[in-house]
Design a protein around this motif. Structure first.
Motif, mmCIF file in Angstrom:
data_model
loop_
_atom_site.group_PDB
_atom_site.id
_atom_site.type_symbol
_atom_site.label_atom_id
_atom_site.label_comp_id
_atom_site.label_asym_id
_atom_site.label_seq_id
_atom_site.Cartn_x
_atom_site.Cartn_y
_atom_site.Cartn_z
ATOM 1 N N GLY A 67 0.863 -1.094 -0.077
ATOM 2 C CA GLY A 67 0.083 -0.112 -0.149
ATOM 3 C C GLY A 67 0.878 1.401 -0.062
ATOM 4 O O GLY A 67 0.546 2.289 -0.530
ATOM 5 N N VAL A 68 2.121 1.206 0.769
ATOM 6 C CA VAL A 68 2.809 2.425 0.812
ATOM 7 C C VAL A 68 3.501 2.651 -0.469
ATOM 8 O O VAL A 68 3.658 3.582 -1.174
ATOM 9 C CB VAL A 68 4.004 2.281 1.849
ATOM 10 C CG1 VAL A 68 5.025 3.177 1.781
ATOM 11 C CG2 VAL A 68 3.243 2.271 3.327
ATOM 12 N N SER A 74 2.122 6.820 -6.796
ATOM 13 C CA SER A 74 0.423 7.424 -7.079
ATOM 14 C C SER A 74 -0.127 6.676 -8.073
ATOM 15 O O SER A 74 -0.669 7.116 -9.063
ATOM 16 C CB SER A 74 0.891 8.763 -8.028
ATOM 17 O OG SER A 74 1.431 9.374 -6.916
ATOM 18 N N VAL A 75 -0.435 5.106 -7.765
ATOM 19 C CA VAL A 75 -1.262 4.340 -8.636
ATOM 20 C C VAL A 75 -2.164 3.631 -7.551
ATOM 21 O O VAL A 75 -1.898 3.648 -6.473
ATOM 22 C CB VAL A 75 -0.128 3.325 -9.357
ATOM 23 C CG1 VAL A 75 0.578 3.956 -10.376
ATOM 24 C CG2 VAL A 75 0.443 2.570 -8.656
ATOM 25 N N GLU A 76 -2.870 2.895 -8.263
ATOM 26 C CA GLU A 76 -4.054 2.294 -7.312
ATOM 27 C C GLU A 76 -3.322 1.119 -6.781
ATOM 28 O O GLU A 76 -2.623 0.411 -7.413
ATOM 29 C CB GLU A 76 -5.207 1.681 -8.594
ATOM 30 C CG GLU A 76 -6.241 2.652 -8.923
ATOM 31 C CD GLU A 76 -6.753 3.530 -7.890
ATOM 32 O OE1 GLU A 76 -7.196 2.737 -6.814
ATOM 33 O OE2 GLU A 76 -6.891 4.851 -7.979
ATOM 34 N N ALA A 77 -3.795 0.483 -5.458
ATOM 35 C CA ALA A 77 -3.075 -0.539 -4.990
ATOM 36 C C ALA A 77 -3.457 -1.861 -5.896
ATOM 37 O O ALA A 77 -2.229 -2.665 -5.874
ATOM 38 C CB ALA A 77 -3.654 -0.826 -3.386
ATOM 39 N N SER A 78 -4.203 -2.054 -6.388
ATOM 40 C CA SER A 78 -4.573 -3.168 -7.337
ATOM 41 C C SER A 78 -3.524 -3.107 -8.527
ATOM 42 O O SER A 78 -3.054 -4.342 -8.732
ATOM 43 C CB SER A 78 -5.993 -3.335 -7.922
ATOM 44 O OG SER A 78 -6.362 -2.126 -8.695
ATOM 45 N N HIS A 79 -3.158 -2.083 -9.013
ATOM 46 C CA HIS A 79 -1.849 -2.114 -9.943
ATOM 47 C C HIS A 79 -0.702 -2.725 -9.394
ATOM 48 O O HIS A 79 -0.026 -3.708 -9.951
ATOM 49 C CB HIS A 79 -1.717 -0.765 -10.701
ATOM 50 C CG HIS A 79 -0.654 -0.463 -11.540
ATOM 51 N ND1 HIS A 79 -0.732 -0.976 -12.757
ATOM 52 C CD2 HIS A 79 0.492 -0.088 -11.080
ATOM 53 C CE1 HIS A 79 0.223 -0.788 -13.363
ATOM 54 N NE2 HIS A 79 1.123 -0.235 -12.592
ATOM 55 N N VAL A 80 -0.374 -2.119 -8.132
ATOM 56 C CA VAL A 80 0.932 -2.875 -7.496
ATOM 57 C C VAL A 80 0.858 -4.268 -7.199
ATOM 58 O O VAL A 80 1.897 -4.850 -7.197
ATOM 59 C CB VAL A 80 0.997 -1.949 -6.312
ATOM 60 C CG1 VAL A 80 2.254 -2.318 -5.514
ATOM 61 C CG2 VAL A 80 1.448 -0.336 -6.705
ATOM 62 N N PRO A 99 7.481 -6.915 11.013
ATOM 63 C CA PRO A 99 7.794 -6.822 12.304
ATOM 64 C C PRO A 99 6.984 -6.165 13.244
ATOM 65 O O PRO A 99 6.750 -6.450 14.605
ATOM 66 C CB PRO A 99 9.438 -6.802 12.278
ATOM 67 C CG PRO A 99 9.645 -5.927 11.231
ATOM 68 C CD PRO A 99 8.501 -6.372 10.172
ATOM 69 N N ASP A 100 6.547 -4.782 12.909
ATOM 70 C CA ASP A 100 5.823 -4.140 13.574
ATOM 71 C C ASP A 100 4.215 -4.586 13.730
ATOM 72 O O ASP A 100 3.455 -3.970 14.603
ATOM 73 C CB ASP A 100 5.994 -2.679 12.944
ATOM 74 C CG ASP A 100 7.254 -2.313 13.142
ATOM 75 O OD1 ASP A 100 7.999 -2.529 13.992
ATOM 76 O OD2 ASP A 100 7.817 -1.260 12.268
ATOM 77 N N ASP A 101 3.782 -5.239 12.819
ATOM 78 C CA ASP A 101 2.323 -5.524 12.738
ATOM 79 C C ASP A 101 2.233 -6.915 11.962
ATOM 80 O O ASP A 101 2.375 -7.087 10.733
ATOM 81 C CB ASP A 101 1.551 -4.467 11.910
ATOM 82 C CG ASP A 101 -0.020 -4.807 11.713
ATOM 83 O OD1 ASP A 101 -0.354 -5.853 12.222
ATOM 84 O OD2 ASP A 101 -0.861 -3.980 11.166
ATOM 85 N N ARG A 102 2.378 -7.906 12.606
ATOM 86 C CA ARG A 102 2.309 -9.390 12.159
ATOM 87 C C ARG A 102 1.111 -9.572 11.084
ATOM 88 O O ARG A 102 1.151 -10.630 10.344
ATOM 89 C CB ARG A 102 2.367 -10.316 12.983
ATOM 90 C CG ARG A 102 3.722 -10.226 14.075
ATOM 91 C CD ARG A 102 4.551 -11.046 13.147
ATOM 92 N NE ARG A 102 5.834 -11.123 13.995
ATOM 93 C CZ ARG A 102 7.050 -11.361 13.292
ATOM 94 N NH1 ARG A 102 7.199 -11.670 12.101
ATOM 95 N NH2 ARG A 102 8.149 -11.580 13.969
ATOM 96 N N ARG A 103 0.180 -8.730 11.121
ATOM 97 C CA ARG A 103 -1.106 -9.179 10.085
ATOM 98 C C ARG A 103 -0.722 -8.484 8.874
ATOM 99 O O ARG A 103 -1.190 -8.898 7.853
ATOM 100 C CB ARG A 103 -2.155 -8.105 10.598
ATOM 101 C CG ARG A 103 -2.716 -8.833 12.102
ATOM 102 C CD ARG A 103 -3.809 -7.722 12.520
ATOM 103 N NE ARG A 103 -3.247 -6.528 12.887
ATOM 104 C CZ ARG A 103 -3.671 -5.472 13.216
ATOM 105 N NH1 ARG A 103 -5.099 -5.388 12.996
ATOM 106 N NH2 ARG A 103 -3.295 -4.432 13.378
ATOM 107 N N ALA A 104 0.289 -7.410 8.995
ATOM 108 C CA ALA A 104 0.586 -6.923 7.549
ATOM 109 C C ALA A 104 1.908 -7.377 7.023
ATOM 110 O O ALA A 104 2.658 -8.292 7.787
ATOM 111 C CB ALA A 104 1.038 -5.299 7.655
ATOM 112 N N GLN A 105 2.053 -7.271 5.421
ATOM 113 C CA GLN A 105 3.177 -8.115 5.045
ATOM 114 C C GLN A 105 3.930 -6.790 4.197
ATOM 115 O O GLN A 105 3.421 -5.742 3.833
ATOM 116 C CB GLN A 105 2.614 -8.765 3.815
ATOM 117 C CG GLN A 105 2.237 -10.009 4.020
ATOM 118 C CD GLN A 105 1.850 -11.078 2.952
ATOM 119 O OE1 GLN A 105 1.515 -10.705 1.948
ATOM 120 N NE2 GLN A 105 1.910 -12.152 3.259
#
Length: 174
Positions: A67-68, A74-80, A99-105
Motif C-alpha cells: 500500500g505504501v 501514485s497508482v491504485e493498490a490493485s495495480h501494484v 515485524p511491527d504488525d504481524r497482520r501486514a506484509q
C-alpha cells in the motif's frame, strides 16, 4: 517563435516556458516504449516498465508495504498488487511479515531482484553517460546540482494547487 518552442504565456517568463517544453520532451523520450526495450536489451531482462519502476522503488527503501508503494507511485493498490504477483512469480520479490504488525506484509527484493535492479541501473547509467559524453566535468557537476534541486523543488510542490483560470471565464473575456 517556432512550433517547437511555444510563445510565452502571459506572466510566465520565456525561461519557464522553455524549461516546461524541455521537460515535456525529455519525459516523452524517456518514457517511449522503444527506449524501455533498449534498456531491457542492454540489461538482458524482459520486464515491463511498471515492473522496473516497482523494483527500483523497492530497492531504494527495501522492504515496503504494498500500500505504501502504491501511494509512493501514485497508482491504485490493485495495480501494484498485480505487478508484485508477477515479480514474485519470477523470483524478484518475496513477501515477509511486518515485524511491527504481524497482520501486514512487506515486500522485499530477492537476490535475483537486486541483481536485476543493478543491471537496470548499470544500463541506464551507461545510456546517460553516452548522452552526456561531450559535457565537461564542470558542466556535469553544475547540471547534477541544478537537476537535484529541480527534482527536490518539484517533489516539494507536487501537491500545490495550480490556480489555473476557469475555462469558461477565460473564454468569455476574448
Amino acid at each position: 517563435m517556432s512550433a517547437q518552442n511555444p510563445a510565452p504565456s502571459e506572466g510566465v517568463s520565456a525561461n519557464v516556458v522553455e524549461i516546461e517544453y524541455v521537460l515535456s520532451r525529455m519525459t516523452y523520450v524517456a518514457g517511449r516504449a522503444r527506449q524501455h526495450e533498449r534498456l531491457m536489451a542492454a540489461a538482458g531482462l524482459d520486464l515491463d516498465r511498471a515492473a522496473v519502476t516497482i523494483l527500483r522503488n523497492i530497492a531504494a527503501r527495501d522492504p515496503v508495504r504494498p500500500g505504501v508503494l502504491a501511494v509512493r507511485l501514485s497508482v491504485e493498490a490493485s495495480h501494484v498488487t498485480r505487478q508484485l504477483r508477477q515479480l514474485e512469480r519470477i523470483g524478484h520479490v518475496v513477501r515477509i511479515a511486518d515485524p511491527d504488525d504481524r497482520r501486514a506484509q512487506l515486500v522485499q527484493l530477492t537476490d535475483t531482484g537486486l541483481a536485476a535492479v543493478e543491471r537496470i541501473r548499470e544500463a541506464s547509467r551507461r545510456g546517460v553517460e553516452l548522452a552526456l559524453a561531450d559535457w565537461t566535468p564542470d558542466e556535469l557537476e553544475q547540471f547534477a546540482t541544478l537537476f537535484r534541486r529541480l527534482v527536490h523543488d518539484f517533489v516539494a510542490h507536487a501537491e500545490t494547487p495550480l490556480d489555473l483560470p476557469d475555462r469558461a471565464s477565460a473564454g468569455s473575456s476574448r
